[in-house]
Design a protein around this motif. Sequence first.
Motif, PDB file in Angstrom:
ATOM      1  N   PHE A 196       0.819  -1.220   0.000  1.00 52.86           N
ATOM      2  CA  PHE A 196       0.000   0.000   0.000  1.00 52.86           C
ATOM      3  C   PHE A 196       0.851   1.268   0.000  1.00 52.86           C
ATOM      4  O   PHE A 196       0.397   2.334  -0.444  1.00 52.86           O
ATOM      5  CB  PHE A 196      -0.907  -0.049   1.236  1.00 52.86           C
ATOM      6  N   ALA A 197       2.092   1.174   0.467  1.00 52.81           N
ATOM      7  CA  ALA A 197       2.931   2.345   0.724  1.00 52.81           C
ATOM      8  C   ALA A 197       3.121   3.271  -0.472  1.00 52.81           C
ATOM      9  O   ALA A 197       2.993   4.497  -0.326  1.00 52.81           O
ATOM     10  CB  ALA A 197       4.289   1.900   1.281  1.00 52.81           C
ATOM     11  N   PRO A 198       3.459   2.775  -1.662  1.00 53.66           N
ATOM     12  CA  PRO A 198       3.653   3.706  -2.786  1.00 53.66           C
ATOM     13  C   PRO A 198       2.425   4.580  -3.063  1.00 53.66           C
ATOM     14  O   PRO A 198       2.560   5.770  -3.369  1.00 53.66           O
ATOM     15  CB  PRO A 198       3.954   2.774  -3.964  1.00 53.66           C
ATOM     16  N   HIS A 199       1.241   4.006  -2.946  1.00 52.16           N
ATOM     17  CA  HIS A 199       0.012   4.782  -3.145  1.00 52.16           C
ATOM     18  C   HIS A 199      -0.168   5.806  -2.010  1.00 52.16           C
ATOM     19  O   HIS A 199      -0.630   6.925  -2.240  1.00 52.16           O
ATOM     20  CB  HIS A 199      -1.196   3.843  -3.200  1.00 52.16           C
ATOM     21  N   TYR A 200       0.196   5.396  -0.800  1.00 50.71           N
ATOM     22  CA  TYR A 200       0.082   6.293   0.359  1.00 50.71           C
ATOM     23  C   TYR A 200       0.995   7.503   0.207  1.00 50.71           C
ATOM     24  O   TYR A 200       0.568   8.650   0.432  1.00 50.71           O
ATOM     25  CB  TYR A 200       0.425   5.518   1.632  1.00 50.71           C
ATOM     26  N   PHE A 201       2.258   7.282  -0.182  1.00 51.07           N
ATOM     27  CA  PHE A 201       3.186   8.396  -0.362  1.00 51.07           C
ATOM     28  C   PHE A 201       2.659   9.387  -1.397  1.00 51.07           C
ATOM     29  O   PHE A 201       2.706  10.601  -1.194  1.00 51.07           O
ATOM     30  CB  PHE A 201       4.564   7.868  -0.804  1.00 51.07           C
ATOM     31  N   ASN A 202       2.179   8.868  -2.497  1.00 51.20           N
ATOM     32  CA  ASN A 202       1.682   9.727  -3.562  1.00 51.20           C
ATOM     33  C   ASN A 202       0.449  10.515  -3.117  1.00 51.20           C
ATOM     34  O   ASN A 202       0.327  11.719  -3.398  1.00 51.20           O
ATOM     35  CB  ASN A 202       1.346   8.880  -4.788  1.00 51.20           C
ATOM     36  N   TYR A 203      -0.446   9.858  -2.378  1.00 52.89           N
ATOM     37  CA  TYR A 203      -1.687  10.517  -1.946  1.00 52.89           C
ATOM     38  C   TYR A 203      -1.394  11.643  -0.963  1.00 52.89           C
ATOM     39  O   TYR A 203      -1.927  12.757  -1.093  1.00 52.89           O
ATOM     40  CB  TYR A 203      -2.618   9.488  -1.307  1.00 52.89           C
ATOM     41  N   ILE A 204      -0.543  11.382   0.023  1.00 49.26           N
ATOM     42  CA  ILE A 204      -0.261  12.380   1.059  1.00 49.26           C
ATOM     43  C   ILE A 204       0.511  13.561   0.474  1.00 49.26           C
ATOM     44  O   ILE A 204       0.163  14.731   0.709  1.00 49.26           O
ATOM     45  CB  ILE A 204       0.512  11.748   2.226  1.00 49.26           C
ATOM     46  N   THR A 205       1.573  13.298  -0.257  1.00 46.74           N
ATOM     47  CA  THR A 205       2.374  14.400  -0.799  1.00 46.74           C
ATOM     48  C   THR A 205       1.568  15.243  -1.787  1.00 46.74           C
ATOM     49  O   THR A 205       1.679  16.469  -1.795  1.00 46.74           O
ATOM     50  CB  THR A 205       3.638  13.851  -1.488  1.00 46.74           C
ATOM     51  N   THR A 206       0.729  14.596  -2.595  1.00 48.27           N
ATOM     52  CA  THR A 206      -0.107  15.345  -3.530  1.00 48.27           C
ATOM     53  C   THR A 206      -1.119  16.215  -2.788  1.00 48.27           C
ATOM     54  O   THR A 206      -1.350  17.381  -3.158  1.00 48.27           O
ATOM     55  CB  THR A 206      -0.849  14.389  -4.478  1.00 48.27           C
ATOM     56  N   ALA A 207      -1.733  15.662  -1.729  1.00 46.12           N
ATOM     57  CA  ALA A 207      -2.708  16.422  -0.949  1.00 46.12           C
ATOM     58  C   ALA A 207      -2.071  17.644  -0.300  1.00 46.12           C
ATOM     59  O   ALA A 207      -2.648  18.736  -0.292  1.00 46.12           O
ATOM     60  CB  ALA A 207      -3.346  15.525   0.106  1.00 46.12           C
ATOM     61  N   VAL A 208      -0.856  17.483   0.215  1.00 48.86           N
ATOM     62  CA  VAL A 208      -0.179  18.601   0.869  1.00 48.86           C
ATOM     63  C   VAL A 208       0.245  19.650  -0.155  1.00 48.86           C
ATOM     64  O   VAL A 208       0.049  20.856   0.047  1.00 48.86           O
ATOM     65  CB  VAL A 208       1.041  18.090   1.672  1.00 48.86           C
ATOM     66  N   GLN A 209       0.829  19.204  -1.256  1.00 49.88           N
ATOM     67  CA  GLN A 209       1.311  20.143  -2.262  1.00 49.88           C
ATOM     68  C   GLN A 209       0.170  20.908  -2.929  1.00 49.88           C
ATOM     69  O   GLN A 209       0.301  22.091  -3.247  1.00 49.88           O
ATOM     70  CB  GLN A 209       2.142  19.399  -3.307  1.00 49.88           C
ATOM     71  N   GLN A 210      -0.965  20.219  -3.146  1.00 43.14           N
ATOM     72  CA  GLN A 210      -2.113  20.875  -3.773  1.00 43.14           C
ATOM     73  C   GLN A 210      -3.072  21.476  -2.754  1.00 43.14           C
ATOM     74  O   GLN A 210      -4.127  21.986  -3.126  1.00 43.14           O
ATOM     75  CB  GLN A 210      -2.852  19.866  -4.660  1.00 43.14           C
TER      76      GLN A 210
END
Length: 404
Positions: A196-210
């Motif tokens: 699950f981790a790769p999807h988690y990293f992408n989701y969190i960083t995208t949410a913070v950046q956007q």
Amino acid sequence: LYGIFHLCWLCFSNTDRPKTNSPARHLESSSSQGNRSSDSEQTSRKTSGVLSFFRGSGGKSPDLSIQRKETLRGADSAYYQVSQSGKEGAENQAAESQDDGDGDKQKKQLGNPHVELQFSDANAKFYCRIYYAEEFHKMREVILASNEDDFIRSLSHCLPWQARGGKSGAAFYATEDDRFILKQMPRLEVQSFLDFAPHYFNYITTAVQQKRPTALAKILGVYRIGYKNSQNNTEKKLDLLVMENLFYGRKMAQVFDLKGSLRNRNVKTETGKETCDVVLLDENLLKMIRDNPLYIRSHCKAVLRASIHSDAYFLSSHLIIDYSLLVGRDDITNELVVGIIDYIRTFTWDKKLEMVVKSTGILGGQGKMPTVVSPELYRTRFCEAMDKYFLKVPEHWTGLGVSC
């Protein structure tokens, strides 16, 4: 890395080990002799070297360059491995690989995102595996207000912590500054997280950046630590998850763990003594809001709803179930602090079997829907319940157009 060393020592200190004044002062480097043999060998082995665990007041590590070969007083060295593969990597990791399952052997291939450390003292060998080391490092840079040194210093002082309301029986630890919580993970959850981790990293960083709202309590690192004591032949291994403490720096009057289910979701308490010492559940909240509803402002309601619906959709798309919304009411500011926790467990065959058995009513439940259901049904129930639990503050437009 010193923080990880301290976790290993905390795990080891509960055993029948001879006491010393400072465990780190007796550390020995398992690679220092090999590094002194020739400069050419040091150049060729780019995936191994010497790290320092130096406990100075400034928290900075000393310079351990190749040219400086003398032993630094007060420094502790350790052998480390980074993404090794082939014969050399297999030989260096043989000590731990004998204890790992077949699934761990896949991590020794080229491009391994995990980092492994090994170090020892006169009585025991320690090791630590840092899962997704670079990915977690980048994510911490994005979401933490403090720098990496502060994160390491927090991990360097951990204490056993008694989690209230948990049913898993897992061991918990808390950093001494109360910033982070560490939770023991069973092997099944570790494997689930690695997928699950790769999807988690992408989701969190995208949410913070956007700047998209998210209520997920942040997972900041996952580690495997362990030791082997050569004196009494004992060994221990722990998989640990490091997450933010949602209630850091706050004094909570009440704490709720909410799943949106009404099956076995009640904690018996004495009237008037429902403090933060007891984690309350869904049925407790429903009884409370009959007389004292949880009102929040319209814009807060909109942000909370958007966060929960977005997070729940993300989790269900990866077959995650059994997560909760942790809610605390600050006793001083009267603010609500919320975060989704326990979002690691996937809808595996054992959970499917549990759902079928509980749905039949064999184990009781008085005809209520079981807590464990399919990811889509869990998401729908969770979102609908959270919408009902938190009410919008009435205003002069409320009820306009509704016939009496």
